[in-house]
Design a protein around this motif. Structure first.
Motif, short mmCIF file in Angstrom:
data_model
loop_
_atom_site.label_atom_id
_atom_site.label_comp_id
_atom_site.label_asym_id
_atom_site.label_seq_id
_atom_site.Cartn_x
_atom_site.Cartn_y
_atom_site.Cartn_z
N ILE A 54 53.96 56.39 32.25
CA ILE A 54 55.35 56.59 32.65
C ILE A 54 55.66 55.79 33.91
O ILE A 54 56.80 55.46 34.20
N ALA A 73 63.53 60.61 25.50
CA ALA A 73 62.26 59.89 25.55
C ALA A 73 62.22 58.82 24.45
O ALA A 73 61.77 57.70 24.68
N LEU A 87 64.38 55.94 25.34
CA LEU A 87 63.80 55.13 26.41
C LEU A 87 62.55 54.40 25.93
O LEU A 87 62.10 53.43 26.56
N SER A 127 65.91 50.78 31.55
CA SER A 127 65.18 52.02 31.23
C SER A 127 64.74 52.77 32.47
O SER A 127 64.83 53.99 32.54
N ARG A 179 65.74 56.56 33.23
CA ARG A 179 64.68 57.57 33.35
C ARG A 179 64.82 58.33 34.67
O ARG A 179 64.72 59.55 34.72
N ALA A 236 59.95 63.49 30.59
CA ALA A 236 58.81 62.86 31.28
C ALA A 236 57.51 63.16 30.54
O ALA A 236 56.65 62.28 30.39
N LEU A 244 57.53 61.11 27.34
CA LEU A 244 57.31 59.69 27.64
C LEU A 244 55.84 59.42 27.93
O LEU A 244 55.29 58.41 27.50
#
Lengths: 288, 347
Positions: free
Chosen positions: A4, B113, B116, B123, B127, B231, B234
């Motif tokens: 991430i 997610a 993205l 992005s 995010r 998160a 992702l």
């Protein structure tokens, strides 16, 4: 987990995507952004409005002129509590990081019989509803003379911060090769020397992650703040904001400005140190 | 389990055996010894305090003056508690809130997610925006959303701006103006259908249905926590290799099939973690509701967290507050304990 933070490592390959679908996706992301920023817009815009221009029907309108709006009054009302929050949050975040570092080191590199069970039992403490410990907590604080003081609140946050801080440090130290500890042992370094000479110098990133994550968590706490401290000037800013929102005598522009001011420290931390924040967030919810 | 000393082959002699044993046994004591302060603090402040609260929940303590005599019959406080209409409403509200909140936060987080995952321009910015609310306090969120869902302004102004109400007016229909957090109505009531199968249900005073005022609160909570789900997803998407995606593409799978049949099933472990963590947040929810709507009209947005707070700090009915807190704890434990047990196995 690092993915991430470095979005290029993998993901969907763009080569076969039509231009059209990229526009659709971009449009959806922009629409979502409007939704996510709407409350922020409402707070900032109405906080900046002059009292006389603030109407219910004009909530979405921009301010008419660029004065301070409700901010000067909000600062006057809220600044003691912002300082009170800072005074309480900074030592609490630092202490809980230090404890977490020691615990995480022991629980990853010096396991003993039952240490995994103790770790799991400690972890449970971060999930409990704190309502279930409030009555004895307050009686205990009263007994030791800390009920009502901000120092008591620091202590409470340090203790209930042990699980999350230990978890993040444990996951971090688990990824440090055990060969390093082993090599130090061959050189005659004991548990404590190894910690100070090898692990501590390596653990700056973990300190940043835990420090930021705990700063945010503790700053945003309301339940402990409203129950443990009772002098209005010593109460954390979340409590002051909630009280302000409940009073009818204060106008909206001030409440909105106060909401912005109370969120500013954690918002700034997020904007400038967001990557560390995300790491803490993920480390706190799944294994390393 | 012994002290972990991996990576060293057994036959490597590090030091004379005796001194090694001495060093080890000292450190064997040292590690638990240094862990003890934290462990003891947690055992007292978590487990000891929970025990105390449980004891209070069995006692007669319901005034400013502590009274720790046991109430007879034992457990009577719980009987009273579950019999109280307000607490029944709170339990219903928690279930409704949890369902709405989970669906919105998890599906929203997953959708973001996946969007993205395509590495569209910007992005990183998107995010950050979607996760931003997570950095704010529930109180700030509650204050902002209480204005947005105030029926006199906020969302209803946007509804007016769409022109819907002008159209309705030409047909002589009143304007669409939801009461949001001020709406006391309980929609989609199940009492009648249940009574058809189970007649005593007709006597229930609790309206089993969806308290409409709870929906805006769930929206605010999803606004705040969907970024967390995003998160997590992702992070999971990042672990799915390019080969998997390309293999699916070579098989001629459409994007939709790729996600539905390959990627989302691969994300299952993360989905479970997200569901567990968000469910436990939802069962504990307090500050957000407290700041946004409070108890609501006819307790339409009351939740156990608020109930406990009011019982202890307003009504000083400590035993009821303690009992409701224990009920919250049991709910959270049902979700969290299996999760922790699973984690322990993999340690």
């Amino acid at each position: 987990m690092a993915s991430i933070l470095s979005p290029t490592t993998s993901g969907y390959s763009p080569r076969r995507k039509s231009r059209f679908s990229r526009y659709v996706i971009f449009g959806l992301l922009v629409a979502a952004t409007l939704f996510y920023l709407a409350p922020v817009y409402v707070m900032v815009i109405n906080g900046l409005k002059d009292k006389s221009y603030m109407t219910l029907a004009g909530m979405w309108n921009l301010p008419r002129d660029l004065g301070g709006g409700g901010f000067p009054v909000a600062w006057e009302v809220l600044s003691p509590n912002i300082w009170a929050s800072l005074r309480m949050v900074i030592p609490a975040a630092i202490l809980s990081s230090l404890l977490g570092a020691v615990n995480g080191y022991l629980l990853s590199k010096w396991k003993f019989r039952g240490s995994d069970i103790i770790f799991t039992l400690i972890l449970f403490g971060m999930f409990i509803p704190y309502q279930a410990i409030l009555i004895p907590l307050i009686r205990t604080l009263d007994l030791v003379g800390l009920y009502g003081s901000w120092k008591g609140l620091v202590m409470v946050h340090v203790i209930y911060g042990i699980p999350i801080a230990s978890l993040i440090f444990r996951n971090y130290f688990t990824n440090v090769p055990s060969e390093l500890v082993e090599a130090a042992r061959i050189d005659g370094a004991g548990l404590i020397q190894t910690f100070f000479q090898i692990m501590l110098p390596l653990s700056l990133p973990a300190f940043v992650v835990v420090g930021i994550f705990q700063f945010t968590n503790i700053w945003n706490d309301f339940l402990f703040g409203v129950t443990v401290v009772f002098s209005p000037a010593d109460q954390p800013v979340t409590v002051a904001l909630n009280n302000l929102n409940g009073t009818n005598s204060v106008d909206w522009t001030v409440v909105m400005a106060a909401a912005v001011l109370s969120a500013l420290p954690t918002a700034l931390v997020y904007i400038f140190l967001g990557r560390f924040f995300i790491r803490g967030l993920l480390a706190g919810s799944m294994k390393g | 389990m012994a002290i972990s000393s991996p990576a060293l082959p057994r036959d490597v002699v590090v030091a004379p055996p005796t001194s090694r044993r001495v060093g080890f046994s000292l450190e064997r004591i040292l590690s638990p010894l240094l862990l003890a302060p934290s462990a003891v603090a947690i055992f007292i402040f978590v487990y000891g305090f929970i025990g105390y609260t449980f004891y209070v929940s069995l006692s007669n303590w319901r005034s400013a003056k502590p009274d720790l005599s046991l109430r007879h019959p034992v457990g009577a406080v719980y009987g009273d508690l579950f019999g109280q209409s307000r607490f029944q409403i709170d339990l219903r509200n928690t279930v409704v809130f949890t369902l709405f909140f989970l669906v919105m936060a998890v599906l929203g987080g997953l959708a973001l997610a996946i969007l993205l995952d395509r590495h569209i321009v910007g992005s990183g910015f998107f995010r950050s925006v979607f996760l931003f609310p997570y950095a704010l306090s529930f109180i700030t969120t509650g204050v902002a959303w209480s204005w947005i869902f105030n029926p006199e302004t906020g969302v209803n102004l946007l509804i007016n701006a769409t022109g819907v109400n002008d159209v309705l007016a030409t047909y002589g229909v009143g304007p669409l103006k939801p009461g949001w957090i001020t709406n006391p109505e309980v929609a989609w009531q199940l009492n009648q259908p249940i009574a058809a199968i189970y007649p005593p249900a007709a006597e229930w005073s609790l309206k089993l249905g969806v308290p409409l005022a709870m929906i805006p609160v769930a929206i605010a909570a999803a606004w705040q926590l969907s970024g967390f789900a995003m998160a997590m997803f992702l992070a999971g998407l990042g672990t799915i290799s390019q080969e998997v995606r390309e293999a699916a593409a070579l098989d001629g799978a459409s994007d939709w099939r790729l996600y539905k049949d390959v990627i989302i099933p691969l994300l299952n472990p993360i989905t479970v973690s997200v569901l567990i963590i968000l469910t436990h947040v939802s069962l504990k929810i307090f500050d957000l509701v407290f700041a946004m709507s409070g108890k609501g009209p006819g307790f339409a947005t009351d939740v156990p967290g608020i109930f406990v707070y009011e019982m202890i700090f307003r009504a000083q009915r400590y035993n009821y507050g303690a009992a409701a807190a224990i009920v919250m704890l049991v709910g959270v434990s049902i979700v969290i304990v299996p999760y922790l047990a699973r984690q322990l196995k993999t340690l």
